[in-house]
Structures are given as structure tokens and as C-alpha cells.
Design a protein around this motif. Structure first.
Motif, short mmCIF file in Angstrom:
data_model
loop_
_atom_site.label_atom_id
_atom_site.label_comp_id
_atom_site.label_asym_id
_atom_site.label_seq_id
_atom_site.Cartn_x
_atom_site.Cartn_y
_atom_site.Cartn_z
N GLN A 1 -4.91 53.28 24.04
CA GLN A 1 -4.10 52.17 24.51
C GLN A 1 -4.93 51.17 25.31
OE1 GLN A 1 -0.68 53.48 26.74
NE2 GLN A 1 0.64 52.71 25.10
N VAL A 2 -5.80 51.70 26.18
CA VAL A 2 -6.65 50.81 26.97
C VAL A 2 -7.59 50.04 26.06
CG1 VAL A 2 -8.49 50.75 28.68
CG2 VAL A 2 -6.53 52.21 29.04
N GLU A 3 -8.14 50.74 25.06
CA GLU A 3 -9.05 50.05 24.14
C GLU A 3 -8.31 48.96 23.37
OE1 GLU A 3 -10.98 53.02 21.75
OE2 GLU A 3 -12.06 53.80 23.48
N ARG A 4 -7.08 49.27 22.98
CA ARG A 4 -6.31 48.29 22.24
C ARG A 4 -6.03 47.06 23.11
NH1 ARG A 4 -1.53 51.13 20.52
NH2 ARG A 4 -2.92 52.33 19.21
N SER A 5 -5.69 47.31 24.38
CA SER A 5 -5.37 46.16 25.23
C SER A 5 -6.64 45.38 25.56
CB SER A 5 -4.64 46.60 26.49
OG SER A 5 -5.49 47.34 27.31
N LEU A 6 -7.78 46.06 25.61
CA LEU A 6 -9.04 45.34 25.81
C LEU A 6 -9.35 44.47 24.61
CD1 LEU A 6 -11.73 47.62 27.47
CD2 LEU A 6 -10.98 45.35 28.15
N ASN A 7 -9.10 45.04 23.43
CA ASN A 7 -9.36 44.28 22.22
C ASN A 7 -8.43 43.08 22.10
OD1 ASN A 7 -11.60 45.40 20.94
ND2 ASN A 7 -10.39 47.19 20.33
N SER A 8 -7.26 43.20 22.73
CA SER A 8 -6.30 42.10 22.64
C SER A 8 -6.76 40.90 23.46
CB SER A 8 -4.93 42.56 23.12
OG SER A 8 -4.90 42.56 24.53
N LEU A 9 -7.81 41.11 24.29
CA LEU A 9 -8.34 39.97 25.07
C LEU A 9 -9.11 39.03 24.16
CD1 LEU A 9 -9.68 41.90 28.15
CD2 LEU A 9 -7.62 40.52 28.03
N GLY A 10 -9.43 39.47 22.98
CA GLY A 10 -10.23 38.66 22.08
C GLY A 10 -11.22 39.55 21.38
N ALA A 11 -11.75 39.04 20.27
CA ALA A 11 -12.70 39.85 19.52
C ALA A 11 -14.12 39.45 19.90
CB ALA A 11 -12.47 39.68 18.02
N ASN A 12 -14.96 40.41 20.09
CA ASN A 12 -16.39 40.17 20.35
C ASN A 12 -16.60 39.16 21.47
OD1 ASN A 12 -16.75 41.81 18.09
ND2 ASN A 12 -16.75 40.03 16.73
N LEU A 13 -15.86 39.41 22.54
CA LEU A 13 -15.81 38.43 23.63
C LEU A 13 -16.94 38.63 24.64
CD1 LEU A 13 -14.10 36.18 25.01
CD2 LEU A 13 -12.81 38.03 26.12
N LEU A 14 -17.59 37.50 24.96
CA LEU A 14 -18.56 37.47 26.06
C LEU A 14 -18.06 36.40 27.02
CD1 LEU A 14 -21.88 37.28 24.04
CD2 LEU A 14 -21.33 39.14 25.60
N ILE A 15 -18.13 36.68 28.32
CA ILE A 15 -17.75 35.63 29.26
C ILE A 15 -18.89 35.43 30.26
CG2 ILE A 15 -16.08 34.83 30.98
CD1 ILE A 15 -14.00 36.58 29.64
N VAL A 16 -19.34 34.18 30.33
CA VAL A 16 -20.36 33.85 31.32
C VAL A 16 -19.61 33.38 32.57
CG1 VAL A 16 -22.42 32.49 31.82
CG2 VAL A 16 -21.82 33.02 29.44
N TYR A 17 -19.86 34.04 33.70
CA TYR A 17 -19.19 33.68 34.95
C TYR A 17 -20.18 33.05 35.92
CZ TYR A 17 -15.01 36.47 33.91
OH TYR A 17 -13.88 36.95 33.37
N SER A 18 -19.66 32.16 36.74
CA SER A 18 -20.46 31.65 37.85
C SER A 18 -20.51 32.71 38.94
CB SER A 18 -19.79 30.41 38.45
OG SER A 18 -19.72 29.41 37.46
N GLY A 19 -21.59 32.67 39.70
CA GLY A 19 -21.65 33.53 40.88
C GLY A 19 -22.22 34.91 40.60
N GLU A 20 -22.04 35.76 41.59
CA GLU A 20 -22.61 37.11 41.57
C GLU A 20 -21.72 38.01 40.72
OE1 GLU A 20 -25.15 38.24 44.17
OE2 GLU A 20 -25.58 36.09 43.98
#
Lengths: 408, 248
Positions: A51-70
């Protein structure tokens, strides 16, 4: 002399067990419950993991997010970046967009801020996300009603907004069509284009989306971005893309290494494997707790086997007088213990599978019965029978036939 | 068949050593019907346990069917009990959950005899003791005399060299006891070697030879007049009885 066969020992055991069915059932009950518990808890653990994996996948496919800061925590998606100084520049975004399509499919910048939303006489606090028209595809977050803003809206810094599901509920009466209505964000009027689908996450459902250009002009006054969401071309290239982007942004920001970086990249793959690891540990923990009950069940078998050996002292004496060797007596009682444990194990497996079915179909809980846990439970039953039957069987074999024959 | 040479059996009872047998020398030939008598504490049970390979002597030699048993392993002793000795107990000692036929099969199970063959042999033995129609009955469905017959059939199943009966009529009424004694005599006339342990002089007289135990020693070893019931000649203790037929 050929001696007694294991087949004969098994027959003797089965007859002895069938001879006192209630006692045998109670003896095997502990193992039964233990095995059922192992199977059900492992099934629940695996269900939760899926279930957790499914909900993580629901965030998008092959997702990378570049964040500002530490780097902060392990969260892939940070609900609020309003308090972070944005460090990602237009050049960074241009560099990412210049990457070949074999590596990067889509990318979009985003920044957030905490704002006041107002419609008619209703006033709520919400978070506003400025982003690009690629955002729904990258984040797998689509409008359920109406349409997302376009490149044209972005170009002309249009004052348009899409509402999170919760925001819509808070601002509008149920059933009222919001499209074309004007919502005020920090006092500026925005035309509603649609309502986003409900994700079940407060962060997404309680935010509104506007074009990033409008956000920069009217809300932040800042040209940098808080984050850039990237959809990699495939899961295989994610680490390659991450490494390339890290290197390029370090160069653009004139930084020597990631130790000094004013940004970091969250990788869906890493997060998935972290979650899988955590869930695996959790499942193992549950299985261990259930395993303890299996051991307790084994002690139950040992207890009854010891009583049984005492009760059947006379029988043991007779069998010895008639030619049973000590090892034959050991084999007889050991077989009895293993048959009991296996019988309990088999019923426990049935109960476990049945219990998991109930969890899924009646209690609406995620549960997946794993073949490995069934196999392990069965194997454990045999081992428990051998281990906890061993001592009583050995005791039986050490009886003196003369004393045993005299036993009343 | 059975040779006992100066056999001593001692037990440790706390601090003291108690001698249950003090140098018993005797021998029993194939085909003999011998009774062992004596009051309790005379050592007759100990002697029976030794002869039955349930125990080994502290000192002395015991040769059964050509094999010296005093140095044998527990496994080999079990094999000897299985193949060479047929036990008949006072309280029958049938296994309560098994049918008569299955009880008779038990020694053959431990001998590793295949099932079909086992069934045939066991049935044959039940016929021999006159109980073929009780084969499917459990012990609690049989009378005392019938149970003892099943036990005798079991003792005969592995065609042992020696039939060792410990008070076989002790739990039976006199009429049934008589039937069992007649069965033993019939088996004896067919050639079985029988050792009968009893404390009843009347029963002991039914054997051809009587060994009377007293204080762990052979007090008397006499031939009995089986047919006439006359008292047989006395032989010096510890000496082998004279051959059959030499009756004064």
C-alpha cells in the motif's frame, strides 16, 4: 534384523493421536495459533508495504525533485517550502530542460507560499503552489473538474487558479460550479479554472495551483524556484539523471561538492527502497512476535508429550519387552510430536489464509499471503516438533523396561 | 538353550548393596518345560528378567541360544528379546488401542516383517490359541482368558526359542487358568521351550522340572511327575537336572 520402518512409526503415531482427538487438538493448538499468527501478520505487513509503495508511486512515475536548501528527512515530497530560501535558478531549469529526452521526459519548477484565500464571505488559510503546466503529468495530479492552466497562461502571467479538493469544499457550497468564479489570494483576484483530484494528502488537497510566472510576479517577488520536479525517462536512468543534475547545478552554483550544496535531490527510487526496507523490517518484527507464539506452541507440545510418556510408561515397557530398541521408542515419540506439530501447522496455515482473506474482504485491510511465509511456517512446524519432541522422546527411550513393565 | 554360570545380580539400595542372585548356575535345554518357584524376594523375578534379556548379570555368564548376553548392547538385547524370547505377563500387557491381531503383530513390526506377511503370521498364531474369530476385537472386548490367549499368540509370533511366562494365570479364575495351563502344555508337546515363573506349587508341578529359588540361590532343582503328580527326585542344587524320563 531389519527393524521397524518409519512408515510403521508414523502409523503408530497417527493411531495414538487419533486415539485421543481432543487432547491432540489442544496439544497442537499452540502451534496452530502460532502458524496462523505468522501467516496473518506477515500478510498484513506485506499488505501495508504494498500500500505504501502504491501511494508512493501515485506521486508520479520516475520522479526526481530538486529542492532548495539542506536535505531534510527522507520525504520525497515536502509539503511546504514556504520557509526555505529558493536557490534554484532559471539557468538550473534551462540546464535540466536541455538534457536529452532519453534521460529527462518532463520538468517543471515550483514554489510555495502560505496565503489567505477568500471567496465571497469565506476566508481560509491555504498554501499556494506556483508551477508549470507539466506539473499534473509529472506529479500524477490531475484536475478532476475543469482544465489545468496552459503555456499561454504561463506566458501572460494569467491570474488563474486550480483549487485543491479540500479548498473547494471549504470555499464553495456543495454542488456549486466554481469555474469562472473569482477567488482572492492575498487580496488579488484569480479566475478558477478547475478543481484538482483528491489525493488523500492534506498538503495537496489543501493547496491551490497557479502559474509559476504569476506566483513570482504577484506573490513571492523572487525569481528563483523552491524546487524543480523532474520525470526521468525511465526508472533505470534515475540515478544517472540525479548524478548529472547534481554535477551541473554544482557547476552553475560554483560549488565544489555536494557537501557545500544549497540544494538536494530526492529520488523516488531511493525512497521506495527505503520504504521497502522499513516495511520489510516491520514485517520481520511482526513475524518474530508471531514466531514467539509458535515457540510457546512448541513448549505446549513438549509439556503434553512429557505427560504422555509418563502415562504410557507401561506401553513403552511392553514395546521394549517385545523387541523395541531405545531408538525405536525415540522414533515413535519423535514422530508423534512431529505429526502433532505438522497437523497443527497445516490447520494453522488454513486459519492464516482464511484470516488474511477475512482481513481483506471483511475488514478492508491490505493483506497479502506470502508463499514463503506458508512454507516457512510449515518448515518451522517440523523443526518445533523435532526440537520440543526430542526431550520427551529421549526420556521415553531411557526407561528401564523392568521398571516400565511394573509401572501402574 | 539357556546356560547360567555362577550368575550374580546385585542392586545398589542407598548405601548397601543387595544381592538378588548369588551365584546361580543352571541350564535349560531346548524343549524343556521348567517352572521357577519361590517366595517373593527369593530372586525368581530377577532370574526371569535376566533370562528374558531385560537385564544383565552383575557377575557370571549367561548364554542364550549360543550368545553370551552379559556384554551385549541395549540394541542387541532388544533384538534378542524380539527374536528369541516370547513374554507372557500376569496382567497380559496388551496394548489397549490395538486389536487382538495388531497386538500379535507388534513383535513382527519391530522385526521389520512386511505387513501382509505379518498379518498372516499373526492370524496363524491366533488360530493356534483358538481365537481366530476375535482378531478384530480390542482387548477390552475380550475376557481375561481370551486376553491371555492373545498375549500368548503375541509371544509366539516371532517363533521364539523360549516362552517366558510370569504368573500367567495369576489374574485369571481357576477354570480359565486351567485352560491357559493346558495351552502351555499343548505348546510344550509341540516342542516349545517354556519357562513358567509362579509362586503356586500346584502350577509348578505341571512343568516337567521345577527350580525352587530361595535367598537368591537355587534351593532345589527337581523333576516333577507331570502326568502322575508324584514328587520327583531331588537333585543337588545348581546341578543340571537329569535327562527326561529318569524318574524314580
Amino acid at each position: 534384523m531389519r527393524g521397524i520402518t518409519q512408515w510403521e512409526n508414523t502409523r503408530i503415531s497417527v493411531r495414538s493421536i487419533a486415539g485421543s482427538p481432543i487432547r491432540s487438538a489442544l496439544t497442537a493448538l499452540g502451534v496452530m495459533i502460532g502458524v496462523a499468527a505468522v501467516i496473518i501478520l506477515v500478510a498484513l505487513g506485506r499488505g501495508a508495504q504494498t500500500q505504501v509503495e502504491r501511494s508512493l508511486n501515485s506521486l508520479g512515475a520516475n520522479l526526481l525533485i530538486v529542492y532548495s536548501g539542506e536535505p531534510r528527512g527522507t520525504a520525497l515530497v515536502r509539503s511546504n517550502t514556504a520557509n526555505i530560501r529558493p536557490t534554484l535558478t532559471e539557468d538550473d531549469l534551462a540546464m535540466i530542460r536541455a538534457m536529452p529526452p532519453e534521460l529527462v521526459s518532463l520538468s517543471t519548477p515550483a514554489s510555495t507560499a502560505n496565503v489567505q484565500l477568500k471567496f465571497e464571505n469565506r476566508n481560509i488559510a491555504a498554501s499556494v503552489v506556483g508551477t508549470g503546466p507539466e506539473y499534473p503529468d509529472i506529479r500524477n495530479f490531475q484536475p478532476i473538474y475543469g482544465t489545468f492552466f496552459t503555456h499561454a497562461d504561463l506566458e501572460r502571467r494569467a491570474a488563474v487558479v486550480l483549487l485543491g479538493a479540500q479548498v473547494y469544499r471549504d470555499l464553495f457550497d456543495a454542488g456549486r460550479d466554481p469555474i469562472g468564479e473569482n477567488v482572492r489570494i492575498n487580496g488579488v483576484s484569480y479566475r478558477v479554472l478547475g478543481v484538482m483530484e483528491e489525493k488523500g494528502s492534506a498538503a495537496q488537497d489543501s493547496s491551490v495551483l497557479i502559474p509559476i510566472s504569476t506566483f513570482q510576479r504577484r506573490i513571492s517577488g523572487e525569481s528563483n524556484y523552491a524546487m524543480i520536479s523532474i520525470q526521468a525517462a525511465s526508472s533505470e536512468v534515475m540515478h544517472e539523471v540525479q548524478a548529472a543534475i547534481e554535477q551541473q547545478i554544482l557547476r552553475l552554483h560554483r560549488l565544489p561538492s555536494m557537501d557545500y550544496a544549497d540544494f538536494y535531490i530526492a529520488n523516488q527510487m531511493d525512497l521506495l527502497s527505503t520504504v521497502a526496507g522499513v516495511a520489510g523490517t516491520f514485517t520481520l518484527l511482526l513475524a518474530s512476535i508471531a514466531g514467539i507464539s509458535l515457540v510457546v506452541g512448541g513448549v505446549g507440545i513438549m509439556n503434553i508429550m512429557l505427560v504422555s510418556v509418563t502415562e504410557r510408561t507401561r506401553e513403552i515397557g511392553v514395546r521394549m519387552a517385545l523387541g523395541a530398541r531405545p531408538r525405536d521408542i525415540t522414533a515413535q515419540f519423535l514422530t508423534e510430536a512431529v505429526v502433532l506439530a505438522l497437523g497443527g501447522g497445516a490447520i494453522g496455515i488454513a486459519l492464516g489464509i482464511g484470516g488474511s482473506w477475512v482481513a481483506v474482504n471483511m475488514a478492508r485491510t491490505a493483506a497479502e499471503v506470502s508463499i514463503a511465509s506458508v512454507g516457512a511456517a510449515f518448515g518451522f512446524s517440523v523443526i518445533i516438533g523435532l526440537f520440543f519432541g526430542g526431550y520427551p522422546a529421549w526420556r521415553a527411550s531411557q526407561l528401564d523396561p523392568i521398571e516400565a513393565l511394573r509401572y501402574e | 538353550m539357556i546356560e547360567l554360570l555362577n550368575v550374580t545380580k546385585e542392586y545398589q539400595m542407598g548405601d548397601t548393596v543387595v544381592a538378588a542372585l548369588r551365584g546361580v548356575t543352571s541350564s535349560i535345554a531346548q524343549g524343556e518345560f521348567v517352572s521357577i518357584v519361590g517366595p517373593s524376594g527369593s530372586g525368581k523375578s530377577t532370574l526371569m528378567n535376566l533370562i528374558g534379556c531385560l537385564d544383565t548379570p552383575t557377575k557370571g555368564r549367561y548364554i542364550l541360544a549360543g550368545e553370551a548376553i552379559e556384554k551385549l548392547s541395549v540394541d542387541r538385547l532388544a533384538e534378542l528379546r524380539n527374536a528369541t524370547i516370547g513374554f507372557v505377563f500376569q496382567t497380559f500387557n496388551l496394548l489397549p488401542r490395538l486389536t487382538a491381531l495388531e497386538n500379535v503383530e507388534v513383535p513382527l513390526v519391530y522385526a521389520g516383517v512386511p505387513r501382509a506377511q505379518r498379518r498372516d503370521t499373526a492370524m496363524e498364531m491366533l488360530e493356534r490359541v483358538g481365537l481366530p474369530d476375535r482378531a478384530r476385537h480390542k482387548p477390552n472386548e475380550l475376557s481375561g482368558g481370551q486376553r491371555q490367549r492373545v498375549a500368548i499368540a503375541r509371544a509366539l509370533a516371532s517363533r521364539p526359542a523360549v516362552l517366558l511366562a510370569d504368573e500367567p494365570t495369576g489374574a485369571l479364575d481357576s477354570v480359565t487358568g486351567e485352560e491357559i495351563m493346558e495351552l502351555f502344555q499343548a505348546l510344550h508337546s509341540e516342542g516349545s521351550t517354556i519357562i513358567l515363573v509362579t509362586h503356586e506349587p500346584a502350577l509348578a508341578q505341571r512343568a516337567e522340572r521345577m527350580i525352587r529359588m530361595h535367598d537368591g540361590e537355587v534351593a532345589e532343582d527337581v523333576r516333577t511327575g507331570t502326568q502322575s503328580g508324584r514328587t520327583a527326585e531331588r537333585t543337588p542344587k545348581g546341578v543340571v537336572a537329569p535327562p527326561k524320563g529318569v524318574v524314580v
